[in-house]
Design an enzyme around this catalytic site. Structure first.
Site, PDB file in Angstrom:
ATOM      1  N   THR A 187     -49.002  18.947   2.154  1.00 31.63           N
ATOM      2  CA  THR A 187     -49.186  20.240   1.478  1.00 31.63           C
ATOM      3  C   THR A 187     -49.506  20.045   0.010  1.00 31.63           C
ATOM      4  O   THR A 187     -50.219  20.847  -0.597  1.00 31.63           O
ATOM      5  CB  THR A 187     -47.900  21.086   1.637  1.00 31.63           C
ATOM      6  OG1 THR A 187     -47.755  21.404   3.016  1.00 31.63           O
ATOM      7  CG2 THR A 187     -47.954  22.369   0.845  1.00 31.63           C
TER       8      THR A 187
ATOM      9  N   SER B 129     -48.727  15.595   7.593  1.00 33.22           N
ATOM     10  CA  SER B 129     -47.778  14.554   8.029  1.00 33.22           C
ATOM     11  C   SER B 129     -47.151  14.819   9.397  1.00 33.22           C
ATOM     12  O   SER B 129     -46.518  13.941   9.964  1.00 33.22           O
ATOM     13  CB  SER B 129     -46.705  14.298   6.970  1.00 33.22           C
ATOM     14  OG  SER B 129     -45.663  15.233   7.038  1.00 33.22           O
TER      15      SER B 129
ATOM     16  N   THR C 133     -44.250  16.931   3.608  1.00 35.37           N
ATOM     17  CA  THR C 133     -42.790  16.985   3.689  1.00 35.37           C
ATOM     18  C   THR C 133     -42.261  16.791   5.111  1.00 35.37           C
ATOM     19  O   THR C 133     -41.111  16.396   5.302  1.00 35.37           O
ATOM     20  CB  THR C 133     -42.260  18.344   3.168  1.00 35.37           C
ATOM     21  OG1 THR C 133     -42.831  19.392   3.960  1.00 35.37           O
ATOM     22  CG2 THR C 133     -42.589  18.552   1.703  1.00 35.37           C
ATOM     23  N   ASP C 134     -43.111  17.099   6.118  1.00 35.24           N
ATOM     24  CA  ASP C 134     -42.576  17.195   7.479  1.00 35.24           C
ATOM     25  C   ASP C 134     -42.039  15.883   8.047  1.00 35.24           C
ATOM     26  O   ASP C 134     -41.055  15.888   8.798  1.00 35.24           O
ATOM     27  CB  ASP C 134     -43.626  17.801   8.420  1.00 35.24           C
ATOM     28  CG  ASP C 134     -43.789  19.310   8.193  1.00 35.24           C
ATOM     29  OD1 ASP C 134     -42.945  19.890   7.475  1.00 35.24           O
ATOM     30  OD2 ASP C 134     -44.738  19.896   8.716  1.00 35.24           O
TER      31      ASP C 134
HETATM   32  C1  SIN Z   1     -47.174  18.068   5.907  1.00 29.18           C
HETATM   33  O1  SIN Z   1     -46.065  17.620   6.182  1.00 29.18           O
HETATM   34  O2  SIN Z   1     -48.170  17.332   5.744  1.00 29.18           O
HETATM   35  C2  SIN Z   1     -47.391  19.533   5.766  1.00 29.18           C
HETATM   36  C3  SIN Z   1     -46.174  20.244   5.308  1.00 29.18           C
HETATM   37  C4  SIN Z   1     -45.765  19.880   3.909  1.00 29.18           C
HETATM   38  O3  SIN Z   1     -46.234  18.940   3.286  1.00 29.18           O
HETATM   39  O4  SIN Z   1     -44.866  20.615   3.395  1.00 29.18           O
END
Ligand code: SIN
Length: 317
Positions: free
Chosen positions: A14, A62, A95-96
């Protein structure tokens, strides 16, 4: 005075996401903006005492993280950490699955220099994106004298790779270190440390790193899956996985790693057939406390997803 060199590796997420509208925090596409552009969007970097070097290692959401990206990332990390003038690394990541990548890199490479994963909960196009501040904080940690190990920095909080876990679906401060607590905070560019830098040693790291080629597509990596205990859990999922050739199973037990008797019987059968089995807990805090005579070993405090990473490395090594 020679500037400290910090290498920033981009992998997507993100933090590199774009949305059609600046007010859209959820309907965006992750992994669109290149790492050079992300760094250029942080004017404060111009005033830091660091020389920043960037490299785009991957550009993925991710949730789609793959063994191939992990192998490439580990190889680039190893390459840069070996350079005497590199003080530390920053990795931008979604974050995922950030906690899985963080633990993979820590368990595999156990770096003496800091490797700081950072991220964002809002896309780069948001009215007030959190990525730029997180990147600034991550560079502050990566350039801090004495910092070491794989860390995660988000919303001004420094977490160790071992403890970090995403615990919220949309808040900017989406991560927690559970009952271990964070390593420290970044406050106006300065660090306030609450505990020592992480020193996790991994017994399988040395042989695993030899067995992971940088161009590894992950096709030959062992198959390790996670199953969960819940009301009415049974043997069917485990039996199907064993029939499908699974090599390792992590079970996310209830409470202190407790298992429905039918699921436990299937896991013991799998173990007897040569499948490696480890018991973690689906609880967010605490760890499985082993009892004498436990037939299924506990995950040594690792969450189910990190216990899976550990098992992958053991099987690769
Ligand atoms: C991801 O994990 O690539 C998308 C979600 C995020 O980064 O918060």
């Amino acid at each position: 005075m020679k500037k400290k060199k910090i290498v920033i590796l981009g992998t997507g997420g993100t933090i590199a996401g774009t949305a059609a509208s600046a007010s859209d925090h959820t309907g965006y596409t992750a992994a669109q903006v290149g790492i050079d552009q992300l760094v250029a969007a942080v004017p404060a970097f111009a005033g830091t005492a660091c020389e920043l070097v960037t490299e785009q290692v991957a550009q993925v959401d991710s949730k789609d993280m793959s063994f191939a990206v992990w192998a490439r990332l580990a190889a680039r990390m190893k390459h840069f950490l070996a350079q005497a003038d590199v003080q530390g690394l920053v990795i931008t990541h979604g974050t995922d699955t950030l906690e899985e990548t963080a633990w993979f890199l820590q368990a595999l490479l156990n770096p003496d220099k800091p490797v700081v994963l950072t991220c964002a909960m809002r896309p780069a196009t948001a009215l007030a994106p959190d990525g730029p501040q997180n990147m600034l904080d991550a560079v502050a940690v990566a350039s801090h004298p004495g910092a070491r190990g794989v860390l995660a920095v988000c919303a001004g909080v420094i977490h160790s790779a071992r403890d970090v876990q995403k615990v919220h679906t949309y808040r900017l401060d989406a991560f927690s270190s559970g009952d271990a607590g964070p390593v420290g905070y970044v406050e106006e560019g300065r660090l306030r440390l609450l505990r020592n830098w992480p020193e996790a040693l991994s017994v399988h790291a040395l042989s695993a790193i030899k067995n992971i080629a940088s161009d590894d597509a992950g096709k030959n990596w062992p198959r390790v899956e996670i199953v969960m205990n819940y009301a009415g859990a049974g043997a069917a999922v485990v039996q199907a996985l064993v029939a499908g050739g699974v090599q390792g199973l992590v079970v996310a037990g209830t409470g202190n790693g407790t298992l429905h008797h039918a699921l436990e019987a299937a896991l013991l059968q799998a173990q007897a057939a040569g499948v490696r089995v480890v018991r973690a807990t689906r609880c967010l805090e605490g760890r499985v406390l082993p009892k004498a005579g436990d037939a299924i070993p506990d995950s040594q405090g690792l969450s189910p997803v990190k216990a899976r990473v550990d098992m992958l490395l053991q099987l690769i090594g």
